[in-house]
Design a protein around this motif. Structure first.
Motif, PDB file in Angstrom:
ATOM      1  N   LYS A 297     -51.532 -13.050 -46.822  1.00  0.00           N
ATOM      2  CA  LYS A 297     -51.411 -12.950 -48.499  1.00  0.00           C
ATOM      3  C   LYS A 297     -49.965 -13.300 -48.735  1.00  0.00           C
ATOM      4  CE  LYS A 297     -54.745  -9.281 -49.003  1.00  0.00           C
ATOM      5  NZ  LYS A 297     -54.939  -8.045 -49.331  1.00  0.00           N
ATOM      6  N   TRP A 298     -49.926 -14.104 -49.835  1.00  0.00           N
ATOM      7  CA  TRP A 298     -48.723 -14.245 -50.302  1.00  0.00           C
ATOM      8  C   TRP A 298     -48.274 -13.113 -51.177  1.00  0.00           C
ATOM      9  CZ3 TRP A 298     -47.472 -19.979 -51.889  1.00  0.00           C
ATOM     10  CH2 TRP A 298     -48.102 -20.795 -51.315  1.00  0.00           C
ATOM     11  N   VAL A 299     -47.009 -12.993 -51.113  1.00  0.00           N
ATOM     12  CA  VAL A 299     -46.167 -11.820 -51.643  1.00  0.00           C
ATOM     13  C   VAL A 299     -45.443 -12.507 -53.025  1.00  0.00           C
ATOM     14  CG1 VAL A 299     -44.630  -9.708 -51.700  1.00  0.00           C
ATOM     15  CG2 VAL A 299     -46.510 -10.076 -49.717  1.00  0.00           C
ATOM     16  N   LEU A 300     -45.839 -11.964 -54.109  1.00  0.00           N
ATOM     17  CA  LEU A 300     -44.845 -12.286 -55.158  1.00  0.00           C
ATOM     18  C   LEU A 300     -44.013 -11.057 -55.685  1.00  0.00           C
ATOM     19  CD1 LEU A 300     -43.908 -14.365 -57.632  1.00  0.00           C
ATOM     20  CD2 LEU A 300     -46.089 -13.546 -58.743  1.00  0.00           C
ATOM     21  N   CYS A 301     -43.006 -11.102 -55.684  1.00  0.00           N
ATOM     22  CA  CYS A 301     -41.932  -9.889 -55.720  1.00  0.00           C
ATOM     23  C   CYS A 301     -41.152  -9.933 -56.892  1.00  0.00           C
ATOM     24  CB  CYS A 301     -41.376  -9.448 -54.628  1.00  0.00           C
ATOM     25  SG  CYS A 301     -40.511  -7.878 -54.545  1.00  0.00           S
ATOM     26  N   ASP A 302     -41.038  -8.958 -58.012  1.00  0.00           N
ATOM     27  CA  ASP A 302     -40.058  -9.305 -59.056  1.00  0.00           C
ATOM     28  C   ASP A 302     -38.736  -8.546 -58.421  1.00  0.00           C
ATOM     29  OD1 ASP A 302     -38.826  -8.463 -61.417  1.00  0.00           O
ATOM     30  OD2 ASP A 302     -40.662  -7.889 -62.277  1.00  0.00           O
TER      31      ASP A 302
END
Ligand code: TMP
Length: 211
Positions: free
Chosen positions: A90-95
């Motif tokens: 999975k891709w991880v999109l992190c703020d």
């Protein structure tokens, strides 16, 4: 195949929330399986640490204690969320991620970059973002926007000079790592900001497919 790790960064009021939503929609449109998360936070323990970090308190917060709490939250977050997701493809999109530590604790608070780099190595090993989008905006414009929203937390309550140092440290990181770290001019109308993000993501995907 291992997932990709994307982070979004910037000083207060640069439009992170709106643009996180834009990136989520973008990834969904590409049929990419991803998780969205944030720092400090992202797990129950790390969210508790976030609360400790953002709350105003009567005692002065020791700057090394603040730095270690950021990395304590990060260690838990990596173990519980980021690494398992990436390993599962999975891709991880992190703020926010470690660039924020270099910017806020390094630039803002004046903590040593070498110490931050040592903690980064200890906590992350080889884990680094594959792509970082840095939303850049003059500090006074961002602070005006952020302060309209809600009561300032312990970081938002800092003075303008603090955020000028944070912004400078972010831009310096982007200069040092121009391939990974794409600067987005967040002072433009939203459509143009998102146009820049779209271009950066398309370029990133094209290169990822090429690897
Ligand atoms: P946020 O409200 O934008 O999610 O971030 C919370 C605050 O934490 C923000 O003011 C920046 C700060 N922060 C640091 O000082 N160091 C860090 O490493 C991270 C991830 C956030």
């Amino acid at each position: 195949m291992r997932g990709k790790f994307i982070t979004l960064e910037g000083t207060e009021g640069v439009g992170k929330t709106t643009n996180m939503a834009f990136i989520q929609q973008w990834l969904t449109d590409q049929c990419i399986d991803f998780v969205t998360t944030r720092e400090p936070g992202g797990t129950p323990l790390a969210e508790d640490i976030r609360h400790l970090l953002l709350t105003h308190r009567d005692e002065a917060v020791d700057e090394t204690a603040e730095l270690l709490l950021m990395f304590a939250a990060r260690s838990q977050h990596i173990a519980q969320v980021i690494e398992p997701a990436l390993a599962a493809g999975k891709w991880v999109l992190c703020d926010r991620f470690t660039d924020a530590t270099y910017a806020y604790q390094g630039g803002g608070r004046g903590q040593s970059t070498e110490h931050i780099a040592q903690l980064e190595q200890l906590v992350q090993g080889d884990l680094r973002p594959d792509l970082t989008l840095l939303l850049d905006l003059p500090v006074d414009v961002g602070l005006q926007r952020a302060r309209k929203r809600s009561d300032p937390d312990r970081f938002e309550a800092e003075r303008q000079q603090f955020f000028t140092r944070v912004r400078d440290a972010y831009l310096e990181r982007a200069r040092q790592q121009p391939k990974r770290c794409q600067v987005v001019d967040a002072s433009l109308p939203l459509e143009q900001v998102q146009g820049q993000i779209d271009t950066a993501l398309q370029q990133f995907i094209a290169e990822a497919n090429h690897d």
